[in-house]
Every structure is written in C-alpha cells, then in structure tokens.
Scaffold this active site. Structure first.
Site, PDB file in Angstrom:
ATOM      1  N   ARG A 112     -46.710  46.356 -70.750  1.00 15.28           N
ATOM      2  CA  ARG A 112     -47.849  47.085 -70.407  1.00 15.28           C
ATOM      3  C   ARG A 112     -47.463  47.876 -69.149  1.00 15.28           C
ATOM      4  O   ARG A 112     -47.101  48.072 -68.668  1.00 15.28           O
ATOM      5  CB  ARG A 112     -49.017  45.823 -69.952  1.00 15.28           C
ATOM      6  CG  ARG A 112     -50.573  46.621 -69.924  1.00 15.28           C
ATOM      7  CD  ARG A 112     -51.544  45.876 -69.779  1.00 15.28           C
ATOM      8  NE  ARG A 112     -51.230  45.512 -70.384  1.00 15.28           N
ATOM      9  CZ  ARG A 112     -53.240  44.963 -70.807  1.00 15.28           C
ATOM     10  NH1 ARG A 112     -54.126  44.072 -70.071  1.00 15.28           N
ATOM     11  NH2 ARG A 112     -53.562  44.759 -72.314  1.00 15.28           N
TER      12      ARG A 112
ATOM     13  N   LYS B  40     -38.962  50.654 -55.101  1.00 21.29           N
ATOM     14  CA  LYS B  40     -37.625  51.185 -54.485  1.00 21.29           C
ATOM     15  C   LYS B  40     -37.460  52.285 -55.400  1.00 21.29           C
ATOM     16  O   LYS B  40     -36.403  52.767 -54.715  1.00 21.29           O
ATOM     17  CB  LYS B  40     -36.313  50.317 -54.743  1.00 21.29           C
ATOM     18  CG  LYS B  40     -36.869  48.227 -53.677  1.00 21.29           C
ATOM     19  CD  LYS B  40     -35.595  47.929 -54.471  1.00 21.29           C
ATOM     20  CE  LYS B  40     -35.589  46.051 -53.634  1.00 21.29           C
ATOM     21  NZ  LYS B  40     -34.849  46.105 -54.787  1.00 21.29           N
TER      22      LYS B  40
ATOM     23  N   ARG C  17     -55.103  37.918 -70.596  1.00 21.76           N
ATOM     24  CA  ARG C  17     -55.127  37.525 -71.669  1.00 21.76           C
ATOM     25  C   ARG C  17     -53.697  37.544 -72.488  1.00 21.76           C
ATOM     26  O   ARG C  17     -52.932  37.233 -72.885  1.00 21.76           O
ATOM     27  CB  ARG C  17     -55.806  37.443 -72.596  1.00 21.76           C
ATOM     28  CG  ARG C  17     -57.317  37.432 -72.777  1.00 21.76           C
ATOM     29  CD  ARG C  17     -58.690  37.375 -73.326  1.00 21.76           C
ATOM     30  NE  ARG C  17     -57.777  38.500 -72.115  1.00 21.76           N
ATOM     31  CZ  ARG C  17     -59.085  38.520 -70.784  1.00 21.76           C
ATOM     32  NH1 ARG C  17     -59.833  37.593 -70.505  1.00 21.76           N
ATOM     33  NH2 ARG C  17     -59.244  39.065 -69.607  1.00 21.76           N
ATOM     34  N   THR C  18     -53.730  39.232 -72.518  1.00 14.84           N
ATOM     35  CA  THR C  18     -52.411  39.576 -72.860  1.00 14.84           C
ATOM     36  C   THR C  18     -51.067  38.591 -73.336  1.00 14.84           C
ATOM     37  O   THR C  18     -50.075  38.110 -73.821  1.00 14.84           O
ATOM     38  CB  THR C  18     -52.081  41.268 -73.100  1.00 14.84           C
ATOM     39  OG1 THR C  18     -53.157  41.896 -73.359  1.00 14.84           O
ATOM     40  CG2 THR C  18     -50.718  41.317 -74.055  1.00 14.84           C
TER      41      THR C  18
ATOM     42  N   HIS D 173     -53.163  50.116 -78.356  1.00  9.94           N
ATOM     43  CA  HIS D 173     -53.050  48.203 -78.328  1.00  9.94           C
ATOM     44  C   HIS D 173     -52.499  47.444 -78.955  1.00  9.94           C
ATOM     45  O   HIS D 173     -53.174  46.612 -79.844  1.00  9.94           O
ATOM     46  CB  HIS D 173     -54.441  47.862 -76.443  1.00  9.94           C
ATOM     47  CG  HIS D 173     -53.534  46.418 -76.239  1.00  9.94           C
ATOM     48  ND1 HIS D 173     -52.836  45.626 -76.704  1.00  9.94           N
ATOM     49  CD2 HIS D 173     -54.825  45.486 -75.347  1.00  9.94           C
ATOM     50  CE1 HIS D 173     -53.027  44.418 -75.934  1.00  9.94           C
ATOM     51  NE2 HIS D 173     -54.046  44.552 -75.616  1.00  9.94           N
TER      52      HIS D 173
HETATM   53  N1   CP Z   1     -57.420  42.298 -74.242  1.00  9.95           N
HETATM   54  C1   CP Z   1     -56.627  42.519 -73.002  1.00  9.95           C
HETATM   55  O1   CP Z   1     -55.810  43.442 -73.548  1.00  9.95           O
HETATM   56  O2   CP Z   1     -56.961  41.238 -71.880  1.00  9.95           O
HETATM   57  P1   CP Z   1     -56.102  41.306 -70.334  1.00  9.95           P
HETATM   58  O3   CP Z   1     -55.826  42.675 -69.967  1.00  9.95           O
HETATM   59  O4   CP Z   1     -56.590  40.252 -70.185  1.00  9.95           O
HETATM   60  O5   CP Z   1     -54.372  41.442 -71.112  1.00  9.95           O
END
Ligand code: CP
Length: 305
Positions: free
Chosen positions: A101, A80, A51-52, A129
């Site tokens: 991320r 590397k 999703r993110t 998040h």
């Molecule tokens: N909600 C969320 O962070 O989903 P993903 O890990 O799929 O990005």
C-alpha cells in the site's frame, strides 16, 4: 513484470474475476489449508491500514506461510532516503510475493517494473484497491445470489475513493445500474463517467440521497470522506458530514438491500444501522480473508483443486 501481479482490477478478465470468486468460495470452507508452507509474503504498508494488512497477514498465516514487512514506513530505511525502487528490489531478495500500500497513485505499477516477483496492490492513493474489489464482489454475490443486473448506489467520496473506482470498473462485466450520490466537490471523476459511457453502463448522478434512490437500490455502498486526501482542511470541513445513513432511512428499502462500506467509517453510517439485518459491512470485511487467500494463491500460481 510478473503476470500474476494484481495492480488494477482492469488488468484481469471476467474469467479471472470468476476464478478468484470461486477460489474465495473454496477458502471460506478451507481457510486453514496449509498450502503456503515454505512461502514468504512481504507486506509493505507505506499508509495506515487495519483490515487490508491484517486480513492479508491472517490469510497467509492460516495457509501456513510466513510474513515479513512493515506497517509503519518510519521503521524502514525509506526514512533514510532509500528509494521505492531499491526497497522493492531488496524485499524481492527475501520474499515470494509483495503486498504493498502506498500513497502515490501508480506506485504498485512502478513496483512491478523493478521486480520479477508478483506485486499485489493493497491501495495506491486515490487510484485502485483491487483486493477490496474482490471482497466487495464476493460480498455482493453472497448477498444477492448474482452479480448481474443490480442497482448499486455509491455514496460519499466518489472523487478520491479508490474502492468505488475499482468496483465500478469490475462491474462492467455484469450490467449494473449505478447511482452516484455525492457533493459536487466529491463527484465521480469524469474519466469514470466516460468509462461507464464507453462500456454502456447506466448511471445517475445526484447530490440528493433521497428515499427514491435508497428504496430502489440492491446495494448501497457508503464511503468515508478521506481527510488524508484533502490539501485544503476547510474543504474537508465543508463536505465531511454531508451524508449519514440512519436506520429509519431504510424502512421502505428492498428486502434484498445490503449496506456495504469498505471501512473504516467515521460517521457516514450511524451505529443504529449496525443491528439492521441489511447491514453487511462487518461480514464484508470478514469476506476479505477469503478473497485475499484467493488472490495470494493465484499470484503464487498455486492450484487449489
Ligand atoms: N478497507 C480498507 O482498505 O481498510 P483499511 O484501510 O483498514 O485497510
């Protein structure tokens, strides 16, 4: 550090949160405005995501910008031995904004210290998040008509769950009441309970996902027990199936109740809930597109009206 970065929800004020929600509302009506023409956004995902990453990339594509980056660090020179610092400095040569991320808590904050372009934290370990929080707030606002004076029940992995940590901090402006429902191994960390005490936020803490808790909630926020955060596989096995929401458990819930989940789910929401009008997790993920268009345009200093 670029002041338009979004590393922690605690870094932005109530007015900035309300501005982001206003922008999200705008983009829900104008999702295809070509206002990112000529802009390049890098998405660097050192951890898996559906999703993110895809909603950030869709957000950019719909607004006419371009995407570079990786979804698998195994295809980058980090394998590397290139450091995070050097990776960020290199990508800053190519992009106007980095969405990142990383499994290490504090990685996004560190990235802001080695570049002048804005960084958006798309999740750092068990820490924060913030873009998820903005879509959660937008979802709560859309379904409840307000953010203030709501009873929000957080269920599942409250120890490692970065989404619940960010949401709890953002709600300090809106007088919430929280129920923390978790096994003792996955209880809300003391620092967040101290935060509630310092901010005058009411909360209860229980291991019992009881009818009383369910039937007095405006929002139930289910979370996945995250196998990837456990060092001891036996501990994961012990706690992974403790809380599953079934449709029958909602029979006497409030009419305005909505079920949220940041997703992905494993088995903490039975599929028999999916057709209940109170299930909102798929719409919640859709709202992520608009919330992330809001965050990207703010980060790039683009006015929308
Ligand atoms: N909600 C969320 O962070 O989903 P993903 O890990 O799929 O990005």
């Amino acid at each position: 550090m670029n002041s338009n970065s979004l590393v922690s929800i605690a870094d932005i004020s109530k007015d900035e949160i309300l501005d982001l929600l206003d922008r999200a509302r705008y983009f829900e009506e104008h999702s295809n405005s070509k206002i990112l023409d000529g802009r390049i956004v890098a998405t660097l995902f050192f951890e898996p995501s559906t999703r993110t990453r895809l909603s950030f990339e869709t957000a950019v594509n719909r607004l006419g910008g371009r995407i570079i980056g990786f979804s698998d660090p195994g295809t980058s020179s980090s394998v590397k031995g290139e450091t995070l610092k050097d990776t960020i400095k290199m990508v800053s040569n190519y992009a106007d904004l980095i969405v990142m991320r990383h499994h290490l808590e504090g990685a996004a904050r560190y990235a802001t210290e080695v570049t002048d372009i804005p960084i958006i934290n798309a999740g750092d370990g068990a820490n924060q998040h913030p873009s998820q929080t903005m879509l959660d707030l937008y979802s709560i606002y859309k379904t409840q008509g307000r953010l203030t004076d709501l009873t929000i029940t957080l269920v599942g992995d409250l120890k490692y769950g970065r989404t619940v940590h960010s949401l709890l901090m953002a709600m300090k402006y809106f007088k919430p009441r929280f129920n923390f429902v978790a096994a003792k191994e996955l209880a809300m960390p003391q620092e967040y309970k101290d935060f509630c005490d310092a901010e005058g936020i009411e909360y209860t803490e229980t291991a019992d996902f009881s009818p009383e808790v369910i039937n007095t909630s405006d929002i139930i926020y289910m979370t996945r027990v995250q196998r990837e955060r456990f060092t001891d596989p036996m501990e994961y096995e012990r706690v992974k199936d403790l809380y599953t929401l079934h449709n029958a458990m909602l029979d006497n819930s409030k009419p305005n109740l909505r079920i949220l989940h940041p997703l992905p789910r494993v088995n903490e929401i039975d599929t028999d809930v999916d057709d209940n009008p109170k299930a909102y997790y798929f719409e919640q993920a859709h709202n992520g597109l608009f919330a992330r268009q809001a965050i990207i345009t703010r980060a790039l200093g683009i006015n929308i009206r």
